[in-house]
Design a protein around this motif. Structure first.
Motif, PDB file in Angstrom:
ATOM      1  N   SER A   1       0.844  -1.187   0.000  1.00 35.50           N
ATOM      2  CA  SER A   1       0.000   0.000   0.000  1.00 35.50           C
ATOM      3  C   SER A   1       0.883   1.242   0.000  1.00 35.50           C
ATOM      4  O   SER A   1       1.989   1.231   0.530  1.00 35.50           O
ATOM      5  CB  SER A   1      -0.893   0.004   1.241  1.00 35.50           C
ATOM      6  OG  SER A   1      -1.594   1.215   1.340  1.00 35.50           O
ATOM      7  N   PHE A   2       0.372   2.317  -0.591  1.00 35.33           N
ATOM      8  CA  PHE A   2       1.120   3.569  -0.625  1.00 35.33           C
ATOM      9  C   PHE A   2       0.619   4.559   0.414  1.00 35.33           C
ATOM     10  O   PHE A   2       1.096   5.676   0.486  1.00 35.33           O
ATOM     11  CB  PHE A   2       1.044   4.190  -2.020  1.00 35.33           C
ATOM     12  CG  PHE A   2       1.662   3.323  -3.082  1.00 35.33           C
ATOM     13  CD1 PHE A   2       3.034   3.173  -3.151  1.00 35.33           C
ATOM     14  CD2 PHE A   2       0.874   2.636  -3.977  1.00 35.33           C
ATOM     15  CE1 PHE A   2       3.610   2.362  -4.116  1.00 35.33           C
ATOM     16  CE2 PHE A   2       1.439   1.826  -4.945  1.00 35.33           C
ATOM     17  CZ  PHE A   2       2.810   1.690  -5.016  1.00 35.33           C
ATOM     18  N   LYS A   3      -0.350   4.166   1.238  1.00 36.55           N
ATOM     19  CA  LYS A   3      -0.879   5.048   2.275  1.00 36.55           C
ATOM     20  C   LYS A   3       0.047   5.029   3.482  1.00 36.55           C
ATOM     21  O   LYS A   3       0.531   3.978   3.893  1.00 36.55           O
ATOM     22  CB  LYS A   3      -2.282   4.600   2.688  1.00 36.55           C
ATOM     23  CG  LYS A   3      -3.287   4.724   1.573  1.00 36.55           C
ATOM     24  CD  LYS A   3      -4.652   4.288   2.025  1.00 36.55           C
ATOM     25  CE  LYS A   3      -5.649   4.400   0.885  1.00 36.55           C
ATOM     26  NZ  LYS A   3      -6.973   3.926   1.287  1.00 36.55           N
ATOM     27  N   GLU A   4       0.267   6.203   4.042  1.00 33.20           N
ATOM     28  CA  GLU A   4       1.176   6.329   5.182  1.00 33.20           C
ATOM     29  C   GLU A   4       0.713   5.493   6.371  1.00 33.20           C
ATOM     30  O   GLU A   4       1.510   4.852   7.032  1.00 33.20           O
ATOM     31  CB  GLU A   4       1.322   7.794   5.605  1.00 33.20           C
ATOM     32  CG  GLU A   4       2.120   8.634   4.636  1.00 33.20           C
ATOM     33  CD  GLU A   4       3.546   8.178   4.461  1.00 33.20           C
ATOM     34  OE1 GLU A   4       4.170   7.756   5.443  1.00 33.20           O
ATOM     35  OE2 GLU A   4       4.040   8.236   3.325  1.00 33.20           O
ATOM     36  N   LYS A   5      -0.584   5.520   6.651  1.00 30.45           N
ATOM     37  CA  LYS A   5      -1.071   4.807   7.830  1.00 30.45           C
ATOM     38  C   LYS A   5      -0.896   3.293   7.698  1.00 30.45           C
ATOM     39  O   LYS A   5      -0.754   2.606   8.696  1.00 30.45           O
ATOM     40  CB  LYS A   5      -2.521   5.155   8.143  1.00 30.45           C
ATOM     41  CG  LYS A   5      -3.544   4.564   7.226  1.00 30.45           C
ATOM     42  CD  LYS A   5      -4.934   4.850   7.736  1.00 30.45           C
ATOM     43  CE  LYS A   5      -5.923   3.944   7.017  1.00 30.45           C
ATOM     44  NZ  LYS A   5      -7.174   3.873   7.669  1.00 30.45           N
TER      45      LYS A   5
ATOM     46  N   GLU B   1       2.220   3.413  18.189  1.00 31.07           N
ATOM     47  CA  GLU B   1       2.177   3.647  19.634  1.00 31.07           C
ATOM     48  C   GLU B   1       2.533   5.096  19.952  1.00 31.07           C
ATOM     49  O   GLU B   1       1.898   5.730  20.801  1.00 31.07           O
ATOM     50  CB  GLU B   1       3.128   2.698  20.353  1.00 31.07           C
ATOM     51  CG  GLU B   1       3.090   2.837  21.856  1.00 31.07           C
ATOM     52  CD  GLU B   1       4.049   1.890  22.571  1.00 31.07           C
ATOM     53  OE1 GLU B   1       3.946   1.815  23.806  1.00 31.07           O
ATOM     54  OE2 GLU B   1       4.879   1.245  21.912  1.00 31.07           O
ATOM     55  N   LEU B   2       3.538   5.632  19.269  1.00 33.04           N
ATOM     56  CA  LEU B   2       3.944   7.020  19.488  1.00 33.04           C
ATOM     57  C   LEU B   2       2.797   7.979  19.157  1.00 33.04           C
ATOM     58  O   LEU B   2       2.527   8.911  19.926  1.00 33.04           O
ATOM     59  CB  LEU B   2       5.175   7.353  18.654  1.00 33.04           C
ATOM     60  CG  LEU B   2       5.709   8.773  18.766  1.00 33.04           C
ATOM     61  CD1 LEU B   2       6.141   9.066  20.206  1.00 33.04           C
ATOM     62  CD2 LEU B   2       6.864   8.990  17.822  1.00 33.04           C
ATOM     63  N   LEU B   3       2.116   7.760  18.046  1.00 36.89           N
ATOM     64  CA  LEU B   3       0.984   8.615  17.688  1.00 36.89           C
ATOM     65  C   LEU B   3      -0.123   8.523  18.730  1.00 36.89           C
ATOM     66  O   LEU B   3      -0.712   9.540  19.113  1.00 36.89           O
ATOM     67  CB  LEU B   3       0.440   8.217  16.321  1.00 36.89           C
ATOM     68  CG  LEU B   3       1.291   8.635  15.126  1.00 36.89           C
ATOM     69  CD1 LEU B   3       0.740   8.035  13.840  1.00 36.89           C
ATOM     70  CD2 LEU B   3       1.343  10.140  15.009  1.00 36.89           C
ATOM     71  N   GLN B   4      -0.401   7.320  19.213  1.00 31.89           N
ATOM     72  CA  GLN B   4      -1.431   7.139  20.231  1.00 31.89           C
ATOM     73  C   GLN B   4      -1.049   7.854  21.524  1.00 31.89           C
ATOM     74  O   GLN B   4      -1.876   8.508  22.155  1.00 31.89           O
ATOM     75  CB  GLN B   4      -1.653   5.638  20.494  1.00 31.89           C
ATOM     76  CG  GLN B   4      -2.706   5.346  21.531  1.00 31.89           C
ATOM     77  CD  GLN B   4      -4.080   5.859  21.146  1.00 31.89           C
ATOM     78  OE1 GLN B   4      -4.440   5.874  19.978  1.00 31.89           O
ATOM     79  NE2 GLN B   4      -4.850   6.285  22.125  1.00 31.89           N
ATOM     80  N   LEU B   5       0.221   7.737  21.916  1.00 32.92           N
ATOM     81  CA  LEU B   5       0.685   8.390  23.144  1.00 32.92           C
ATOM     82  C   LEU B   5       0.642   9.913  23.021  1.00 32.92           C
ATOM     83  O   LEU B   5       0.301  10.607  23.981  1.00 32.92           O
ATOM     84  CB  LEU B   5       2.085   7.914  23.509  1.00 32.92           C
ATOM     85  CG  LEU B   5       2.180   6.468  23.993  1.00 32.92           C
ATOM     86  CD1 LEU B   5       3.637   6.051  24.124  1.00 32.92           C
ATOM     87  CD2 LEU B   5       1.439   6.269  25.288  1.00 32.92           C
ATOM     88  N   LYS B   6       0.991  10.435  21.848  1.00 29.01           N
ATOM     89  CA  LYS B   6       0.921  11.880  21.631  1.00 29.01           C
ATOM     90  C   LYS B   6      -0.524  12.368  21.736  1.00 29.01           C
ATOM     91  O   LYS B   6      -0.794  13.415  22.332  1.00 29.01           O
ATOM     92  CB  LYS B   6       1.490  12.251  20.260  1.00 29.01           C
ATOM     93  CG  LYS B   6       2.999  12.231  20.205  1.00 29.01           C
ATOM     94  CD  LYS B   6       3.488  12.657  18.841  1.00 29.01           C
ATOM     95  CE  LYS B   6       5.000  12.702  18.793  1.00 29.01           C
ATOM     96  NZ  LYS B   6       5.481  13.162  17.481  1.00 29.01           N
TER      97      LYS B   6
END
Length: 94
Positions: free
Chosen positions: A53-57, A66-71
């Protein structure tokens, strides 16, 4: 120095470029022929090989997720803390 307008490419175009590369067409030839930046080309190849896939997510590692969730959680808690501080100031004045 002139700046080029940012171009966007479809998923199908990116897949076609990656498949041409996997079929043996040289990287430098593809970059020159389609006027791509080397970094964009390398990113497409890495993403396609990683997840298809070419999507970032879709290409995030578990650590990045995990970092995004913690932020996000940190931002929420900071906002709640600010609200409580304001409430304490209001109650303290009365």
């Amino acid at each position: 120095m002139t700046t080029r307008k940012r171009r966007s490419f479809t998923k199908e175009f990116k897949e076609q470029i990656v498949q041409l590369h996997q079929a043996g067409k040289p990287r430098s030839e593809l970059i020159k022929e389609y006027e791509l930046t080397p970094s964009a080309f390398d990113k497409w190849v890495r993403q396609y090989q990683g997840s298809g896939s070419f999507k970032e997510k879709d290409n995030r590692t578990s650590v990045e997720e995990e970092l995004l969730q913690l932020k996000k959680e940190n931002k929420q808690l900071t906002m709640e803390n600010d609200i409580l501080k304001q409430a304490a100031l209001i109650i303290g004045r009365k």
